[in-house]
Scaffold this motif. Sequence first.
Motif, mmCIF file in Angstrom:
data_model
loop_
_atom_site.group_PDB
_atom_site.id
_atom_site.type_symbol
_atom_site.label_atom_id
_atom_site.label_comp_id
_atom_site.label_asym_id
_atom_site.label_seq_id
_atom_site.Cartn_x
_atom_site.Cartn_y
_atom_site.Cartn_z
ATOM 1 N N UNK A 1 52.596 38.189 59.428
ATOM 2 C CA UNK A 1 53.695 38.511 60.329
ATOM 3 C C UNK A 1 53.977 40.007 60.337
ATOM 4 N N UNK A 2 53.801 40.595 61.510
ATOM 5 C CA UNK A 2 54.033 42.034 61.648
ATOM 6 C C UNK A 2 55.488 42.383 61.801
ATOM 7 N N UNK B 1 42.486 42.198 55.677
ATOM 8 C CA UNK B 1 43.486 43.123 55.137
ATOM 9 C C UNK B 1 44.775 43.192 55.935
ATOM 10 N N UNK C 1 38.699 56.171 57.103
ATOM 11 C CA UNK C 1 39.134 57.196 58.047
ATOM 12 C C UNK C 1 39.676 56.626 59.349
ATOM 13 N N UNK C 2 39.082 55.517 59.837
ATOM 14 C CA UNK C 2 39.564 54.961 61.107
ATOM 15 C C UNK C 2 40.934 54.301 60.978
ATOM 16 N N UNK C 3 41.295 53.927 59.755
ATOM 17 C CA UNK C 3 42.609 53.317 59.529
ATOM 18 C C UNK C 3 43.605 54.310 58.949
ATOM 19 N N UNK C 4 43.209 55.552 58.785
ATOM 20 C CA UNK C 4 44.095 56.557 58.200
ATOM 21 C C UNK C 4 44.629 56.088 56.849
ATOM 22 N N UNK D 1 48.876 42.531 43.923
ATOM 23 C CA UNK D 1 48.850 43.533 44.987
ATOM 24 C C UNK D 1 50.202 43.501 45.696
ATOM 25 N N UNK E 1 44.105 49.107 62.059
ATOM 26 C CA UNK E 1 43.785 49.423 63.459
ATOM 27 C C UNK E 1 42.294 49.252 63.759
ATOM 28 N N UNK F 1 49.295 45.360 51.805
ATOM 29 C CA UNK F 1 48.017 45.118 52.464
ATOM 30 C C UNK F 1 47.631 46.382 53.238
ATOM 31 N N UNK F 2 46.694 46.242 54.177
ATOM 32 C CA UNK F 2 46.229 47.427 54.901
ATOM 33 C C UNK F 2 46.843 47.566 56.292
ATOM 34 N N UNK F 3 47.725 46.660 56.650
ATOM 35 C CA UNK F 3 48.350 46.728 57.973
ATOM 36 C C UNK F 3 49.429 47.815 57.981
ATOM 37 N N UNK F 4 49.676 48.380 59.150
ATOM 38 C CA UNK F 4 50.654 49.471 59.256
ATOM 39 C C UNK F 4 52.079 48.994 59.047
ATOM 40 N N UNK F 5 52.316 47.711 59.233
ATOM 41 C CA UNK F 5 53.660 47.174 58.997
ATOM 42 C C UNK F 5 53.543 45.700 58.676
ATOM 43 N N UNK F 6 54.576 45.132 58.074
ATOM 44 C CA UNK F 6 54.571 43.720 57.729
ATOM 45 C C UNK F 6 55.998 43.241 57.552
ATOM 46 N N UNK G 1 43.602 58.531 66.922
ATOM 47 C CA UNK G 1 42.722 59.399 66.142
ATOM 48 C C UNK G 1 42.787 60.845 66.605
#
Lengths: 467, 467
Positions: free
Chosen positions: A415-416, A411, B105-108, B179, A347, B182-187, A243
């Motif tokens: 699997x990342x 959300x 905001x916390x997840x950008x 959809x 996050x 999702x909301x994860x930064x990567x998958x 942040x």
Amino acid sequence: MELQTTLELVKMLKSELAEEQVTVNETVKELHSRDESYHFPQLPDIVVFPRSTEEVSKIMKLSAAYHVPVTPFGLGSSLEGNAIPTQGGITIDFSLMNKVLEVLENDFLVKVQPGVTRSQLNKELKKYGLFFSVDPGADATLGGMAATNASGTTSVKYGVMRDQVRDMEVVLADGMVIHTGNRAAKSSSGYHLNGLFTGSEGTLGCFTELTLRVYGIPEHVAAARAAFPSIHHAVEAVVSILQAGIPIARVELVDEASIRQVNRFSDTDYLEKPTLFLEFHGNEAGLKQDVEFTEELVASYECEDVYFETDNAGRNALWEARHNLAYAYIHGNPGRKLMVTDVCLPISELAGAVGHAREQVEKLGLIGGIVGHVGDGNFHVLLMLDLNDPVEVAKGNQLNEQIVLYALERGGTCTGEHGVGIGKQKYQQQEHGDALVVMEKIKRALDPSNLLNPGKIIATDKKGAIL
Amino acid sequence: MELQTTLELVKMLKSELAEEQVTVNETVKELHSRDESYHFPQLPDIVVFPRSTEEVSKIMKLSAAYHVPVTPFGLGSSLEGNAIPTQGGITIDFSLMNKVLEVLENDFLVKVQPGVTRSQLNKELKKYGLFFSVDPGADATLGGMAATNASGTTSVKYGVMRDQVRDMEVVLADGMVIHTGNRAAKSSSGYHLNGLFTGSEGTLGCFTELTLRVYGIPEHVAAARAAFPSIHHAVEAVVSILQAGIPIARVELVDEASIRQVNRFSDTDYLEKPTLFLEFHGNEAGLKQDVEFTEELVASYECEDVYFETDNAGRNALWEARHNLAYAYIHGNPGRKLMVTDVCLPISELAGAVGHAREQVEKLGLIGGIVGHVGDGNFHVLLMLDLNDPVEVAKGNQLNEQIVLYALERGGTCTGEHGVGIGKQKYQQQEHGDALVVMEKIKRALDPSNLLNPGKIIATDKKGAIL
């Protein structure tokens, strides 16, 4: 496969390739029946070792003609059974296609064959002052890494495998050879095939060449360990670093149990507390400011010990210890197999998810530690399971499921970075909902006979048809 | 469309939506017949203004039932005729779906409806100390930007539109709602639908919600203008900045002719020489070092004048001047229409390509200037054409073709950021080769009746079928 088909197909393959490139040798088949996971092995019927795109195309045409499944295979370092040929057939081993074809240093690109490993590539790139950023720990092949959309410690700054792929040469189910992209840094032309094929786990085609983005070796690098009183404190510290906009290059969480394994295996004496392994890349002045700011931030999360590795050797030792962690668990638990969970969450949900996972591990009485690429919201529980103990295996599966469901409800993704393979097949419907219908349509359009690594990503019925 | 079908469809649409959301008004149709390009307008038969995903789904179902094309429309700021309904039918205008739904905001992350514009979003995000990075100049809608995989001045650092898309809600040809992420930064789960739908120009579905990545407003920003004796010197300076690993946030080339337009339109008095507009983001100390290093580098390419804008107002004026350039050309050449070339090449080919383009513009005696997001290898020739002069139009087309072919022969793409639309359709075969077969299969699988923005990306025969 029926013996008659196998014999005939072997004969045809040997007439198209060279004799020694085609084998039904039991030992070779056994080596291609498993990966580094707990998933049940399955022998391929035939293993082939092509030397060129043309040979891969011939193999694909024969697979189509004989209606036999084909599964690509890099080094077998996958963690979800991705390269296990669950329906037998032909396994294509890319170890003979292992050349770095071209380093385009002025364009920050490299062209490689799929069998090139990460460390092999970085050794070559070093001569040019360049490096390849994706670092999943294992010394996987680049073809394999593209197939699962691998990532790892540096993706918080440099992105995942998909972000590095500018072009791939792909052999399709019918043997046709296409290119998915070009050498430009961006494009708005046509559908994004680079993205579609990356992460497709051999279900849409076989990669025979990859053009990948590379980076200049950073001018200055700083690395540190920071130990915290709890996992929660460590994760909250990461969130505050992100942040604050500090462009951190790596931020890895290693829990207490895992630090203990590291100390045993790597002969280190790290404080046995939840620890962040951090790395910063940049110019000298900017780095100094980033490091100072980070020290302030971690202090406010009750960091108990920060230790900066100032020289190359210290930094390498730190990251080697982190990378060897899976092996540390494997060596420390003979007779057991590794099950690794692999969810990724927004996050803001990470601290809760890691806490939940730790609780469940303890509640179930399992052996394992938590590590994670926490800058991305991705974490793993490394579990060592006795596969001969059905109760323990059931507990492992239960834990994996609890962790996946926790992530999906918030959300996240099942699997990342390890891919779907065998282990995450059952969560595809829940994660993607009706989007799975779109994926099935794409699979059917590109592999109508369902011969490409069948049963992975898209489920297969008992007759081998796409569900 | 036959009148009877139109009347019936309008009736059905009005029964599903509200009366005032469906129109055949000639003025409204005319407004939806064109974009900001030179491409020939085509009236839609009906324009609808949905308020919700459910309404879009109803429209898609009616389009399917009546076998009528549908084309999504944002603000009409596209530059290749992307939103021109070349086969008539229904145009879906998203201007009533213009809400910023959620700032995480916390997840950008931010969740928006497709009709939200870039400036509207940034106004909202500013309250949270955040910004949305993609900046194509025009105040386009985010749905439109996702449809063409837009990018712009900041993509050298923050990436293109596709890099920001975490999830989209998409209504498919049959009205099904999915959809894509999702909301994860990567998958690594399933096929990469975010990437596939971004840049699909309404040919695979209509976007009804977008979850996009946002960034913290950088702590410190520096901007500068640097004037060079030639375009070649300027481009070479950019290459050396990139090779030095300076994490530049923006680097725009504006040629002499364009600086002249800027001075006239924006009332500035910039030195009328090929100029780089530069921007740096970072912490204070790092920025200072980057700026000093850049000054040294540009000096070695005979930079004749570097001027740093130290305050917000000066920086804003600089970027406003750059952004208004297309309008400057349009206003400076009444009666003419804008044709913008849009190739992107490997950076090593950029100086040659820009030089070639400049030569051709002069040789053909056309009015126009060169600007470009040169950090990505992407540049534009802004041509002002008298569409009533067939010789001039032919020359414009000839120039566009020469520039495209030059790029394609050197590993580039026919469109860096404007999309295929009408203008780049004819280069799809040459650019993608057999990969176009894969794209056609995907289009057929997801839009078998070819009703979604037909003729864009994938060519259509005279009967409206996919070729």
